[in-house]
Motif scaffolding. Structure first.
Motif, short mmCIF file in Angstrom:
data_model
loop_
_atom_site.label_atom_id
_atom_site.label_comp_id
_atom_site.label_asym_id
_atom_site.label_seq_id
_atom_site.Cartn_x
_atom_site.Cartn_y
_atom_site.Cartn_z
N MET A 1 0.82 -1.21 0.00
CA MET A 1 0.00 0.00 0.00
C MET A 1 0.85 1.26 0.00
O MET A 1 0.51 2.25 -0.65
N VAL A 2 1.97 1.23 0.73
CA VAL A 2 2.87 2.39 0.73
C VAL A 2 3.43 2.64 -0.66
O VAL A 2 3.51 3.79 -1.14
N VAL A 3 3.86 1.57 -1.34
CA VAL A 3 4.40 1.72 -2.69
C VAL A 3 3.34 2.28 -3.64
O VAL A 3 3.60 3.20 -4.45
N GLN A 4 2.10 1.74 -3.54
CA GLN A 4 1.04 2.22 -4.41
C GLN A 4 0.68 3.67 -4.10
O GLN A 4 0.41 4.46 -5.01
N ALA A 5 0.68 4.03 -2.82
CA ALA A 5 0.37 5.42 -2.47
C ALA A 5 1.44 6.36 -2.98
O ALA A 5 1.15 7.48 -3.43
N ALA B 1 0.87 6.78 -6.69
CA ALA B 1 -0.32 7.59 -6.96
C ALA B 1 -0.07 9.06 -6.70
O ALA B 1 -0.57 9.93 -7.42
N SER B 2 0.72 9.37 -5.64
CA SER B 2 0.99 10.78 -5.34
C SER B 2 1.78 11.45 -6.47
O SER B 2 1.64 12.65 -6.71
N ASP C 1 -1.29 12.59 -14.36
CA ASP C 1 -2.26 11.65 -14.91
C ASP C 1 -3.30 11.33 -13.83
O ASP C 1 -3.19 10.34 -13.11
N PRO C 2 -4.31 12.20 -13.69
CA PRO C 2 -5.31 11.97 -12.64
C PRO C 2 -6.02 10.63 -12.77
O PRO C 2 -6.36 10.00 -11.77
N ALA C 3 -6.25 10.16 -14.00
CA ALA C 3 -6.94 8.88 -14.15
C ALA C 3 -6.10 7.74 -13.59
O ALA C 3 -6.60 6.84 -12.89
N ALA C 4 -4.80 7.77 -13.87
CA ALA C 4 -3.93 6.73 -13.33
C ALA C 4 -3.84 6.83 -11.81
O ALA C 4 -3.78 5.80 -11.11
N GLU D 1 -6.88 5.24 -10.40
CA GLU D 1 -6.75 3.78 -10.41
C GLU D 1 -5.83 3.30 -9.28
O GLU D 1 -6.09 2.26 -8.65
N GLY D 2 -4.78 4.06 -9.01
CA GLY D 2 -3.89 3.68 -7.91
C GLY D 2 -4.58 3.74 -6.56
O GLY D 2 -4.40 2.86 -5.70
N LEU D 3 -5.40 4.78 -6.37
CA LEU D 3 -6.13 4.88 -5.12
C LEU D 3 -7.14 3.74 -4.97
O LEU D 3 -7.34 3.21 -3.86
N LEU D 4 -7.79 3.38 -6.09
CA LEU D 4 -8.71 2.24 -6.02
C LEU D 4 -7.97 0.96 -5.67
O LEU D 4 -8.48 0.10 -4.92
N ALA D 5 -6.76 0.83 -6.21
CA ALA D 5 -5.97 -0.36 -5.88
C ALA D 5 -5.59 -0.35 -4.40
O ALA D 5 -5.57 -1.41 -3.74
N ILE D 6 -5.29 0.83 -3.85
CA ILE D 6 -4.97 0.91 -2.42
C ILE D 6 -6.18 0.51 -1.58
O ILE D 6 -6.06 -0.20 -0.58
#
Length: 414
Positions: free
Chosen positions: A214-218, A221-222, A228-231, A234-239
């Motif tokens: 989750m830290v890596v994904q966050a 996403a940051s 790329d707001p869409a990406a 998607e990263g936040l949804l993955a978190i």
């Protein structure tokens, strides 16, 4: 002397010797005076004084009656010969020292050693008595005294052996009880340590696997929020999905640690949402269970997954304990929401037939209660268990809960 004896045996023997010598010095002259008043043949004043002095000296070997029991008995028997020599030909005297010395031999020495010591004392007294009484013609009186002495020695030694056996048995029972308590405490400590170690290992594995992802994904996403707001979305949804998986794994963790069968085929650990099924099972087993839901609607909503599992397991353990210790007694399960806490209470009445009392429940409380306490403490809750004024038993668990309505409003605003 047994209940108030000093810490050192030698001091207790000294007190006993002084007490017996003082009683001898007082009682023996008094007995002679009573005999003279009744017209019996008694020693004169001088002979009484000598006889009293010899009997008092006979008490002195009692100073070593436990440290040197054989020597004490032989000295007492030898001084008994002196008592016979100081007594008139037709008068037999015997103090309390022979009885106490023989008792000490029976209580301190093994049976065979005690028997040999008593036999040696009898032979010594018999030979000495014959040597003293033959020249004076008082052989019959002397032999009668030896026979009485034999009865005294043997009876006192047997009583001492019996008392020693009872003491050894009581000491053995005390040691067995202490060992049993120590073993039970060791088992409880081992069980608690094993549960804590298992929970620590599993929690570490879950945290290391899921939270690091989750830290890596966050972090990723940051970096994509502006480019790329869409990406980033998607990263936040993955978190969020990863967080849900973490909660599911935590629920599975508790099931594996406490009830491995519940985790078969990946089945989730139940919570208060399926409490009705648990109560139906209890009723099918013959339990008289009543459910109360006090407070606002959805009183148990807002429990975190681990807290939800903890509440379910607390009810399960309490029902099991009630079935075991108070079979047939009515059980009331109360679920309530009090401010920011969910309160789960399970209370059973006294069993209608012979059953365990509240004190018996405390004495039999074991790993189940400790495991329940560990669960509650893990989620920041509070556990209270104990007897009720009516003679029953109550288990009360307070668990922290979230404000569901506030969370819903915040989600709607977002």
């Amino acid at each position: 002397m047994t209940t108030t004896r000093p810490a050192r045996p030698a001091a207790a023997d000294a007190l006993l010797t002084a007490a017996v010598a003082a009683l001898t010095a007082v009682v023996l002259p008094a007995v002679v005076l009573l005999g003279a008043a009744s017209g019996e043949t008694v020693p004169g004043t001088g002979a009484t004084a000598v006889l009293t002095a010899v009997c008092v000296v006979q008490c002195l070997p009692l100073l070593v009656r436990r440290s040197r029991p054989v020597a004490c008995l032989l000295l007492v028997a030898l001084l008994q010969v002196a008592v016979v020599a100081a007594s008139p030909d037709d008068v037999g005297a015997r103090g309390a020292a022979p009885l106490l010395a023989a008792y000490a031999v029976g209580s301190v020495l093994p049976d065979r050693s005690a028997a040999r010591a008593v036999l040696a004392a009898l032979v010594l007294e018999l030979v000495g008595t014959l040597a003293v009484t033959v020249p004076t013609g008082g052989v019959v009186t002397g032999l009668v005294g030896v026979v009485g002495g034999a009865v005294t020695y043997i009876a006192a030694a047997l009583v001492g052996a019996h008392v020693a056996t009872r003491r050894r048995y009581a000491e053995l029972e005390r040691r067995r009880a202490e060992e049993a308590v120590a073993a039970q405490e060791d088992r409880v400590r081992s069980a608690v340590a094993e549960v804590r170690a298992g929970m620590a290992r599993e929690l570490h594995d879950i945290a290391a696997h899921h939270l690091s992802a989750m830290v890596v994904q966050a972090t990723a996403a940051s970096r994509l929020v502006e480019r790329d707001p869409a990406a980033a979305r998607e990263g936040l949804l993955a978190i969020r999905a990863q967080g849900r998986r973490t909660l599911e794994d935590l629920r599975m963790l508790v099931g594996v640690l406490r009830d491995p069968d519940s985790a078969e085929d990946g089945a989730p650990v139940p919570g208060l949402g399926v409490l009705d099924g648990l109560l139906e099972q209890a009723r099918a087993l013959g339990d008289d269970v009543v459910v109360l839901r006090t407070g606002s609607v959805g009183a148990t909503a807002g429990l975190a997954p681990l807290a939800d599992v903890t509440a379910y397991r607390a009810v399960q353990e309490a029902l099991s304990n009630a079935r075991q210790h108070a079979p047939g007694a009515p059980v009331v399960v109360d679920l309530a929401r009090v401010d920011d806490r969910v309160v789960v209470s399970v209370e059973n009445e006294r069993a209608p037939g012979p059953g365990a009392s509240a004190s018996g429940r405390r004495a039999g409380a074991g790993v189940g209660l400790l495991g329940m306490r560990e669960r509650v403490q893990l989620v920041g809750g509070r556990l209270d268990v104990g007897p009720t004024p009516a003679g029953g038993w109550r288990v009360r668990v307070e668990l922290p809960a979230e404000d569901v309505e506030q969370d819903a409003r915040q989600e709607g605003e977002r």
